[in-house]
Design a protein around this motif. Structure first.
Motif, short mmCIF file in Angstrom:
data_model
loop_
_atom_site.label_atom_id
_atom_site.label_comp_id
_atom_site.label_asym_id
_atom_site.label_seq_id
_atom_site.Cartn_x
_atom_site.Cartn_y
_atom_site.Cartn_z
N GLU A 66 0.82 -1.22 0.00
CA GLU A 66 0.00 0.00 0.00
C GLU A 66 0.85 1.26 0.00
O GLU A 66 0.42 2.30 -0.52
CB GLU A 66 -0.93 0.03 1.23
CG GLU A 66 -1.93 -1.09 1.28
CD GLU A 66 -1.47 -2.20 2.22
OE1 GLU A 66 -2.35 -2.93 2.70
OE2 GLU A 66 -0.26 -2.30 2.46
N ILE A 67 2.04 1.18 0.58
CA ILE A 67 2.91 2.36 0.60
C ILE A 67 3.31 2.74 -0.81
O ILE A 67 3.22 3.91 -1.21
CB ILE A 67 4.15 2.10 1.47
CG1 ILE A 67 3.74 1.87 2.92
CG2 ILE A 67 5.13 3.27 1.36
CD1 ILE A 67 4.90 1.48 3.84
N GLU A 68 3.73 1.75 -1.59
CA GLU A 68 4.11 2.01 -2.97
C GLU A 68 2.90 2.49 -3.77
O GLU A 68 3.01 3.40 -4.60
CB GLU A 68 4.72 0.77 -3.60
CG GLU A 68 6.03 0.34 -2.94
CD GLU A 68 6.72 -0.79 -3.69
OE1 GLU A 68 6.67 -0.78 -4.93
OE2 GLU A 68 7.30 -1.66 -3.03
N ASP A 69 1.74 1.87 -3.53
CA ASP A 69 0.53 2.27 -4.25
C ASP A 69 0.15 3.72 -3.94
O ASP A 69 -0.29 4.47 -4.81
CB ASP A 69 -0.63 1.35 -3.88
CG ASP A 69 -0.46 -0.06 -4.44
OD1 ASP A 69 0.36 -0.24 -5.36
OD2 ASP A 69 -1.13 -0.98 -3.94
N HIS A 70 0.33 4.11 -2.69
CA HIS A 70 -0.05 5.48 -2.29
C HIS A 70 0.79 6.52 -3.03
O HIS A 70 0.27 7.58 -3.41
CB HIS A 70 0.14 5.66 -0.78
CG HIS A 70 -0.15 7.06 -0.32
ND1 HIS A 70 -1.42 7.61 -0.32
CD2 HIS A 70 0.68 8.05 0.14
CE1 HIS A 70 -1.36 8.86 0.11
NE2 HIS A 70 -0.11 9.15 0.39
N PHE A 71 2.06 6.22 -3.24
CA PHE A 71 2.93 7.18 -3.92
C PHE A 71 3.04 6.89 -5.43
O PHE A 71 3.96 7.36 -6.09
CB PHE A 71 4.33 7.17 -3.28
CG PHE A 71 4.34 7.73 -1.88
CD1 PHE A 71 4.15 9.09 -1.67
CD2 PHE A 71 4.51 6.90 -0.79
CE1 PHE A 71 4.14 9.61 -0.39
CE2 PHE A 71 4.51 7.42 0.51
CZ PHE A 71 4.32 8.77 0.71
N ASP A 72 2.09 6.15 -5.94
CA ASP A 72 2.02 5.87 -7.38
C ASP A 72 0.78 6.54 -7.95
O ASP A 72 -0.11 6.99 -7.22
CB ASP A 72 1.95 4.35 -7.59
CG ASP A 72 2.28 3.94 -9.02
OD1 ASP A 72 2.58 4.85 -9.84
OD2 ASP A 72 2.23 2.74 -9.33
N ALA A 73 0.72 6.63 -9.26
CA ALA A 73 -0.46 7.20 -9.92
C ALA A 73 -1.62 6.20 -9.86
O ALA A 73 -1.41 4.99 -9.86
CB ALA A 73 -0.15 7.55 -11.37
N ASN A 74 -2.84 6.72 -9.80
CA ASN A 74 -4.04 5.90 -9.86
C ASN A 74 -4.87 6.43 -11.02
O ASN A 74 -5.68 7.33 -10.87
CB ASN A 74 -4.80 5.98 -8.54
CG ASN A 74 -5.99 5.04 -8.49
OD1 ASN A 74 -6.62 4.76 -9.52
ND2 ASN A 74 -6.31 4.54 -7.31
N PHE A 75 -4.63 5.83 -12.19
CA PHE A 75 -5.20 6.36 -13.43
C PHE A 75 -6.72 6.41 -13.40
O PHE A 75 -7.33 7.42 -13.75
CB PHE A 75 -4.74 5.53 -14.63
CG PHE A 75 -5.36 5.94 -15.92
CD1 PHE A 75 -4.97 7.12 -16.56
CD2 PHE A 75 -6.36 5.18 -16.51
CE1 PHE A 75 -5.55 7.51 -17.76
CE2 PHE A 75 -6.94 5.56 -17.70
CZ PHE A 75 -6.53 6.73 -18.34
#
Length: 291
Positions: A66-75
């Motif tokens: 979730e940490i990586e997902d939080h700092f990634d784009a969510n198209f």
């Protein structure tokens, strides 16, 4: 005048199991638990970026995707918000999506010292800022203050805060001597969670400027009584041959790695939150009157 290398890299260990927040952390990384509407780790990252850090390494572990997902784009989320004209929410969603963040995984929970050792390749020969994810500050940018001190003195530096005597056994405590400057001390020694009398009431507050000389010491350390490799043990060894400074932080410090600290931080930040404070402040006042 001596010019020391600039501190441009930061390391954030985020591999802890989060057992003090079970059952919530059974499926959610503790660093993603929010203070109002901002994940705890975002406060840490923003502090580093505001202090001029260019590259950040987050050390994760199993169950921390979730940490990586939080700092990634969510198209799909961004597309939905854009189509509905929700520009403010879109700005919030994209605020953390274009940062220079790197990741590595600590395979086994072998302690903070072992986690820091995972940053060796990333750091190389540069001094670096270490920010522990359980510690949130409010007020003066603590990372900036430490970076400024390193630029002046070129020494390993540990941030400290004053704690009550009865709480000293919970922290790494600093044995200090005064200098000719307010808030700056020389460190004579460190004690991890002293069970007897602490050498002072200044506790390590989760922010450090470390130099790459710490890595050979960490590599040579054997696990302590807890079975983990402790950063404090490495700093004690380092301090035998190198000076370490302590900086007493004059701002507010919150431990959000446990429930009480997270609750206090949430209340304090709610008092400033533009969308919450107008209703929350009268409620708190009314609650206080009823106690």
């Amino acid at each position: 005048m001596t010019h020391f290398p600039k501190v441009t890299k930061a390391v954030i260990p985020a591999a802890g199991l989060g057992t003090r927040f079970l059952p919530a952390t059974k499926a959610v990384a503790k660093e993603i638990l929010p203070i109002i509407d901002v994940p705890a780790i975002q406060f840490i990252v923003e502090e580093a970026l505001t202090a001029g850090i260019k590259d950040i390494l987050i050390i994760t572990g199993k169950g921390k995707q979730e940490i990586e997902d939080h700092f990634d784009a969510n198209f799909s989320l961004e597309k939905n918000l854009k189509s509905k004209g929700k520009d403010k929410l879109l700005e919030l969603a994209t605020k953390t999506s274009d940062l220079n963040i790197h990741y590595t995984r600590q395979q086994y929970p072998k302690g903070l010292g072992d986690a820091v050792l995972h940053a060796q390749t990333f750091v190389g020969e540069d001094p670096f800022l270490l920010l522990l994810g359980d510690d949130i500050t409010r007020g003066e940018n603590l990372s900036q203050s430490l970076i400024n001190l390193y630029a002046e003195y070129g020494k390993t530096t540990i941030a400290g805060v004053r704690v009550n005597e009865d709480k000293a056994k919970r922290y790494g405590m600093l044995d200090i001597e005064t200098t000719n400057q307010d808030h700056i001390f020389n460190i004579k020694g460190l004690i991890e969670k002293p069970q007897g009398e602490a050498p002072s009431n200044l506790a390590a507050a989760g922010r450090y400027i470390l130099k790459p000389e710490i890595f050979p010491i960490l590599e040579s350390l054997k696990p302590g009584s807890t079975g983990e490799i402790e950063l404090t043990d490495a700093l004690i060894d380092y301090n035998q041959n190198h000076e370490i400074l302590a900086y007493e932080y004059p701002g507010e410090w919150y431990e959000v790695g446990e429930a009480y600290g997270m609750l206090i931080a949430s209340i304090i930040f709610a008092l400033d939150h533009p969308e919450v404070k107008d209703e929350f402040i009268p409620y708190i006042k009314k609650l206080a009157e009823s106690l």
